[in-house]
Design an enzyme around this catalytic site. Sequence first.
Site, PDB file in Angstrom:
ATOM      1  N   TYR A 152       0.841  -1.203   0.000  1.00 34.93           N
ATOM      2  CA  TYR A 152       0.000   0.000   0.000  1.00 34.93           C
ATOM      3  C   TYR A 152       0.880   1.260   0.000  1.00 34.93           C
ATOM      4  O   TYR A 152       0.664   2.188  -0.792  1.00 34.93           O
ATOM      5  CB  TYR A 152      -0.904  -0.024   1.242  1.00 34.93           C
ATOM      6  CG  TYR A 152      -1.544   1.308   1.585  1.00 34.93           C
ATOM      7  CD1 TYR A 152      -2.649   1.786   0.888  1.00 34.93           C
ATOM      8  CD2 TYR A 152      -1.053   2.101   2.643  1.00 34.93           C
ATOM      9  CE1 TYR A 152      -3.244   3.005   1.211  1.00 34.93           C
ATOM     10  CE2 TYR A 152      -1.634   3.309   2.971  1.00 34.93           C
ATOM     11  CZ  TYR A 152      -2.728   3.762   2.251  1.00 34.93           C
ATOM     12  OH  TYR A 152      -3.302   4.972   2.577  1.00 34.93           O
TER      13      TYR A 152
HETATM   14  P1  NAD Z   1     -12.114   5.342   2.443  1.00 34.16           P
HETATM   15  O1  NAD Z   1     -11.948   3.958   1.921  1.00 34.16           O
HETATM   16  O2  NAD Z   1     -13.128   5.569   3.520  1.00 34.16           O
HETATM   17  O3  NAD Z   1     -12.422   6.345   1.255  1.00 34.16           O
HETATM   18  C1  NAD Z   1     -11.920   6.173  -0.039  1.00 34.16           C
HETATM   19  C2  NAD Z   1     -13.084   6.252  -1.027  1.00 34.16           C
HETATM   20  O4  NAD Z   1     -12.551   6.148  -2.352  1.00 34.16           O
HETATM   21  C3  NAD Z   1     -14.103   5.110  -0.875  1.00 34.16           C
HETATM   22  O5  NAD Z   1     -15.415   5.625  -0.689  1.00 34.16           O
HETATM   23  C4  NAD Z   1     -13.986   4.306  -2.172  1.00 34.16           C
HETATM   24  O6  NAD Z   1     -15.232   3.785  -2.602  1.00 34.16           O
HETATM   25  C5  NAD Z   1     -13.434   5.355  -3.136  1.00 34.16           C
HETATM   26  N1  NAD Z   1     -12.654   4.775  -4.231  1.00 34.16           N
HETATM   27  C6  NAD Z   1     -11.713   3.802  -4.147  1.00 34.16           C
HETATM   28  N2  NAD Z   1     -11.218   3.526  -5.364  1.00 34.16           N
HETATM   29  C7  NAD Z   1     -11.870   4.336  -6.256  1.00 34.16           C
HETATM   30  C8  NAD Z   1     -11.814   4.499  -7.653  1.00 34.16           C
HETATM   31  N3  NAD Z   1     -10.987   3.758  -8.409  1.00 34.16           N
HETATM   32  N4  NAD Z   1     -12.628   5.408  -8.240  1.00 34.16           N
HETATM   33  C9  NAD Z   1     -13.486   6.152  -7.483  1.00 34.16           C
HETATM   34  N5  NAD Z   1     -13.574   6.032  -6.138  1.00 34.16           N
HETATM   35  C10 NAD Z   1     -12.782   5.133  -5.528  1.00 34.16           C
HETATM   36  O7  NAD Z   1     -10.667   5.802   2.934  1.00 34.16           O
HETATM   37  P2  NAD Z   1     -10.205   7.042   3.835  1.00 34.16           P
HETATM   38  O8  NAD Z   1      -9.698   6.499   5.115  1.00 34.16           O
HETATM   39  O9  NAD Z   1     -11.247   8.091   3.825  1.00 34.16           O
HETATM   40  O10 NAD Z   1      -8.942   7.532   3.001  1.00 34.16           O
HETATM   41  C11 NAD Z   1      -9.028   8.633   2.103  1.00 34.16           C
HETATM   42  C12 NAD Z   1      -7.638   8.906   1.535  1.00 34.16           C
HETATM   43  O11 NAD Z   1      -6.725   9.241   2.569  1.00 34.16           O
HETATM   44  C13 NAD Z   1      -7.018   7.732   0.785  1.00 34.16           C
HETATM   45  O12 NAD Z   1      -6.323   8.234  -0.325  1.00 34.16           O
HETATM   46  C14 NAD Z   1      -6.038   7.142   1.800  1.00 34.16           C
HETATM   47  O13 NAD Z   1      -4.980   6.468   1.162  1.00 34.16           O
HETATM   48  C15 NAD Z   1      -5.582   8.404   2.486  1.00 34.16           C
HETATM   49  N6  NAD Z   1      -5.095   8.207   3.843  1.00 34.16           N
HETATM   50  C16 NAD Z   1      -5.964   7.784   4.828  1.00 34.16           C
HETATM   51  C17 NAD Z   1      -5.503   7.655   6.142  1.00 34.16           C
HETATM   52  C18 NAD Z   1      -6.396   7.226   7.254  1.00 34.16           C
HETATM   53  O14 NAD Z   1      -5.899   7.073   8.376  1.00 34.16           O
HETATM   54  N7  NAD Z   1      -7.700   7.041   7.037  1.00 34.16           N
HETATM   55  C19 NAD Z   1      -4.169   7.946   6.433  1.00 34.16           C
HETATM   56  C20 NAD Z   1      -3.309   8.321   5.407  1.00 34.16           C
HETATM   57  C21 NAD Z   1      -3.793   8.472   4.123  1.00 34.16           C
HETATM   58  C1  UGA Z   2      -3.828   4.076   8.823  1.00 36.40           C
HETATM   59  C2  UGA Z   2      -4.763   3.943   7.592  1.00 36.40           C
HETATM   60  O1  UGA Z   2      -5.538   2.758   7.681  1.00 36.40           O
HETATM   61  C3  UGA Z   2      -4.001   3.926   6.291  1.00 36.40           C
HETATM   62  O2  UGA Z   2      -4.935   4.027   5.218  1.00 36.40           O
HETATM   63  C4  UGA Z   2      -3.066   5.086   6.284  1.00 36.40           C
HETATM   64  O3  UGA Z   2      -2.381   5.233   5.110  1.00 36.40           O
HETATM   65  C5  UGA Z   2      -2.129   5.053   7.474  1.00 36.40           C
HETATM   66  O4  UGA Z   2      -2.939   5.144   8.650  1.00 36.40           O
HETATM   67  C6  UGA Z   2      -1.176   6.224   7.482  1.00 36.40           C
HETATM   68  O5  UGA Z   2      -1.075   6.961   8.461  1.00 36.40           O
HETATM   69  O6  UGA Z   2      -0.491   6.399   6.495  1.00 36.40           O
HETATM   70  P1  UGA Z   2      -2.737   2.358  10.473  1.00 36.40           P
HETATM   71  O7  UGA Z   2      -1.735   3.242  11.122  1.00 36.40           O
HETATM   72  O8  UGA Z   2      -2.430   0.921  10.337  1.00 36.40           O
HETATM   73  O9  UGA Z   2      -3.095   2.869   8.999  1.00 36.40           O
HETATM   74  O10 UGA Z   2      -4.115   2.611  11.247  1.00 36.40           O
HETATM   75  P2  UGA Z   2      -5.014   1.683  12.188  1.00 36.40           P
HETATM   76  O11 UGA Z   2      -5.698   0.625  11.425  1.00 36.40           O
HETATM   77  O12 UGA Z   2      -5.879   2.605  12.970  1.00 36.40           O
HETATM   78  O13 UGA Z   2      -3.953   0.964  13.144  1.00 36.40           O
HETATM   79  C7  UGA Z   2      -3.246   1.652  14.161  1.00 36.40           C
HETATM   80  C8  UGA Z   2      -2.437   0.655  14.969  1.00 36.40           C
HETATM   81  O14 UGA Z   2      -3.319  -0.223  15.648  1.00 36.40           O
HETATM   82  C9  UGA Z   2      -1.520  -0.231  14.124  1.00 36.40           C
HETATM   83  O15 UGA Z   2      -0.302  -0.399  14.797  1.00 36.40           O
HETATM   84  C10 UGA Z   2      -2.243  -1.569  14.061  1.00 36.40           C
HETATM   85  O16 UGA Z   2      -1.379  -2.672  13.993  1.00 36.40           O
HETATM   86  C11 UGA Z   2      -2.977  -1.568  15.380  1.00 36.40           C
HETATM   87  N1  UGA Z   2      -4.227  -2.372  15.335  1.00 36.40           N
HETATM   88  C12 UGA Z   2      -5.147  -2.173  14.367  1.00 36.40           C
HETATM   89  C13 UGA Z   2      -4.451  -3.317  16.309  1.00 36.40           C
HETATM   90  O17 UGA Z   2      -3.612  -3.531  17.213  1.00 36.40           O
HETATM   91  N2  UGA Z   2      -5.614  -4.014  16.282  1.00 36.40           N
HETATM   92  C14 UGA Z   2      -6.563  -3.824  15.329  1.00 36.40           C
HETATM   93  O18 UGA Z   2      -7.626  -4.501  15.378  1.00 36.40           O
HETATM   94  C15 UGA Z   2      -6.324  -2.875  14.343  1.00 36.40           C
END
Ligand code: NAD
Ligand code: UGA
Length: 319
Positions: A152
């Site tokens: 990813y």
């Molecule tokens: P999310 O899965 O809730 O939202 C992403 C949305 O994009 C979904 O609704 C999905 O249906 C849509 N999507 C996926 N592929 C698509 C495509 N090919 N065409 C059109 N739509 C599409 O995820 P999120 O947590 O809201 O993440 C949003 C963005 O932030 C992503 O780019 C993710 O990589 C980035 N990001 C998220 C986190 C986090 O902690 N949530 C951290 C770092 C980066």
């Molecule tokens: C999150 C998002 O899911 C990614 O899309 C994003 O890109 C990433 O942040 C980012 O900052 O770049 P992650 O940090 O793995 O990824 O977020 P969580 O799923 O909330 O996990 C946080 C921590 O909790 C991780 O260390 C994971 O191993 C741990 N975890 C998660 C558990 O111990 N148990 C669980 O059931 C889920």
Amino acid sequence: MPKRCLVTGCAGFIGSHLAERLIQLGHRVIGIDNFSDYYPRSIKEDNLAWLREQPAFTLVEGDLAEMDLTPWLEGIEWVFHQAAQAGVRASWGADFAIYTQANVLATQRLLEAAKGSPALLAFVYASSSSVYGDAERYPTHEDFLPQPISPYGVTKLAGEHLCRLYARAFGVPAVSLRYFTVYGPRQRPDMAFHRFICAMLSDAPLTIYGDGMQTRDFTYVEDIVEANLLAAERGRPGEVYNIGGGSRVTVREVIALLEDILGRPARVQFAPAQKGDVLHTAADIHKAARELGYAPRFGLREGLEQEAVWLQGRLSASA
Ligand code: NAD
Ligand code: UGA
């Protein structure tokens, strides 16, 4: 001045919050989402409920990796590219094809469509702290060598590189924001806080991967929304900015805080550390503070309380 905006991934966790804020500020928003099946459509429909009622919001259901994007870019001034296949731990194996399609190809196609667009003022790309892998130092500065340890992370880094290339070659005003683990209402159901809170509310066991001493710089979703607005106004094309929340804690500390907030004990079980998960993240946000004026406003307790209220509402609605 009201802007014409395009928000990709508008039905998702972050995209729906961002689209709502843009509408509240008086902007017009076209939202694109393909309702990917990574988690249920019903959750995304709930995210969209308010937006669907707004005359300034237009929903387009389509896949960025396949659809004709040019008509939707016409006259657009701000693009916020939030769509992606998210999730670090699921990115191994055959599903990697979904990640390359949604994160690399979709980003390249959107940049191609944006490059000839005379109205375009800003293109903000949702990147990720996962590009750093196990970083050489903490807090991590944007200049440190990105060495992702998950497939990813590789695709999110590829997206950043594409933004930089299109900024350089074609003047696309593309800026990348490296979000650090985002939380709050509507958080994805695969993410830690969502899973922990649901388990605790239903008195089920929750699972800690590894020993629970891993840390994250957790960032509240409203701070992420604010960073996007600031980046659209002030971001320098081709640049990347860390967007962290300033709440770096261990997973164990989060669970203790949740026990306090929810007033009940967690039933904890342990599973092996997951491949692709970094041990620590911590954002150096000096660059975002200096150039964008970014400063996180939400603390972890307040943000967790908001997420818990949202999940309590969902659970009681489905009971
Ligand atoms: P999310 O899965 O809730 O939202 C992403 C949305 O994009 C979904 O609704 C999905 O249906 C849509 N999507 C996926 N592929 C698509 C495509 N090919 N065409 C059109 N739509 C599409 O995820 P999120 O947590 O809201 O993440 C949003 C963005 O932030 C992503 O780019 C993710 O990589 C980035 N990001 C998220 C986190 C986090 O902690 N949530 C951290 C770092 C980066
Ligand atoms: C999150 C998002 O899911 C990614 O899309 C994003 O890109 C990433 O942040 C980012 O900052 O770049 P992650 O940090 O793995 O990824 O977020 P969580 O799923 O909330 O996990 C946080 C921590 O909790 C991780 O260390 C994971 O191993 C741990 N975890 C998660 C558990 O111990 N148990 C669980 O059931 C889920």
